[in-house]
Design a protein around this motif. Sequence first.
Motif, mmCIF file in Angstrom:
data_model
loop_
_atom_site.group_PDB
_atom_site.id
_atom_site.type_symbol
_atom_site.label_atom_id
_atom_site.label_comp_id
_atom_site.label_asym_id
_atom_site.label_seq_id
_atom_site.Cartn_x
_atom_site.Cartn_y
_atom_site.Cartn_z
ATOM 1 N N LEU A 1 0.823 -1.200 0.000
ATOM 2 C CA LEU A 1 0.000 0.000 0.000
ATOM 3 C C LEU A 1 0.864 1.259 0.000
ATOM 4 O O LEU A 1 0.570 2.226 -0.713
ATOM 5 N N LEU A 2 1.957 1.238 0.743
ATOM 6 C CA LEU A 2 2.870 2.383 0.776
ATOM 7 C C LEU A 2 3.549 2.598 -0.570
ATOM 8 O O LEU A 2 3.720 3.742 -1.009
ATOM 9 N N VAL A 3 3.938 1.517 -1.211
ATOM 10 C CA VAL A 3 4.576 1.635 -2.530
ATOM 11 C C VAL A 3 3.590 2.212 -3.538
ATOM 12 O O VAL A 3 3.931 3.111 -4.324
ATOM 13 N N VAL A 4 2.355 1.730 -3.516
ATOM 14 C CA VAL A 4 1.335 2.247 -4.434
ATOM 15 C C VAL A 4 1.076 3.724 -4.159
ATOM 16 O O VAL A 4 0.973 4.529 -5.083
ATOM 17 N N ASP A 5 0.988 4.094 -2.894
ATOM 18 C CA ASP A 5 0.761 5.496 -2.547
ATOM 19 C C ASP A 5 1.928 6.377 -2.981
ATOM 20 O O ASP A 5 1.726 7.489 -3.466
ATOM 21 N N ALA A 6 3.147 5.889 -2.823
ATOM 22 C CA ALA A 6 4.316 6.680 -3.234
ATOM 23 C C ALA A 6 4.342 6.880 -4.745
ATOM 24 O O ALA A 6 4.698 7.959 -5.226
ATOM 25 N N ILE A 7 3.955 5.879 -5.494
ATOM 26 C CA ILE A 7 3.936 6.003 -6.953
ATOM 27 C C ILE A 7 2.824 6.944 -7.390
ATOM 28 O O ILE A 7 3.025 7.828 -8.232
ATOM 29 N N ILE A 8 1.655 6.797 -6.799
ATOM 30 C CA ILE A 8 0.511 7.631 -7.183
ATOM 31 C C ILE A 8 0.724 9.088 -6.776
ATOM 32 O O ILE A 8 0.180 9.996 -7.398
ATOM 33 N N ALA A 9 1.525 9.341 -5.771
ATOM 34 C CA ALA A 9 1.775 10.714 -5.328
ATOM 35 C C ALA A 9 2.429 11.564 -6.417
ATOM 36 O O ALA A 9 2.305 12.786 -6.409
ATOM 37 N N TYR A 10 3.109 10.933 -7.356
ATOM 38 C CA TYR A 10 3.790 11.680 -8.421
ATOM 39 C C TYR A 10 2.970 11.759 -9.701
ATOM 40 O O TYR A 10 3.464 12.238 -10.714
ATOM 41 N N ILE B 1 15.245 17.788 -4.189
ATOM 42 C CA ILE B 1 16.120 17.673 -5.356
ATOM 43 C C ILE B 1 16.197 19.016 -6.073
ATOM 44 O O ILE B 1 17.264 19.450 -6.485
ATOM 45 N N SER B 2 15.057 19.665 -6.202
ATOM 46 C CA SER B 2 15.008 21.005 -6.775
ATOM 47 C C SER B 2 13.918 21.779 -6.032
ATOM 48 O O SER B 2 13.337 21.284 -5.067
ATOM 49 N N ASP B 3 13.637 22.995 -6.501
ATOM 50 C CA ASP B 3 12.615 23.795 -5.832
ATOM 51 C C ASP B 3 11.222 23.182 -5.960
ATOM 52 O O ASP B 3 10.387 23.349 -5.086
ATOM 53 N N SER B 4 10.966 22.480 -7.046
ATOM 54 C CA SER B 4 9.631 21.943 -7.282
ATOM 55 C C SER B 4 9.511 20.442 -7.039
ATOM 56 O O SER B 4 8.417 19.911 -7.066
#
Length: 78
Positions: free
Chosen positions: A12-21, A54-57
């Motif tokens: 579930l955490l992996v899916v959430d991390a991928i969907i966050a982007y 990594i950067s500002d955005s």
Amino acid sequence: MIRMLINVYCVLLVVDAIIAYVPSWKDMPWRHYLKTASDWGLKPIRKHLRPWAISDSLNIDLSPLAFFAFTRIVFWLW
């Protein structure tokens, strides 16, 4: 049984991390439930571990990786 539940939570955490982007899915109603479920275990880690800028955005949240590594170490010692 406990290991299986923790492994499902890690998925579930992996899916959430991928969907966050994925910007087009951020306002979906199911995304809110997924985020709420994943914050249960990550909120204490996020208090102490800031996102990596990594950067500002673009900020990368390392708390899912820290939780995943912690559970793997516990499983290895168990």
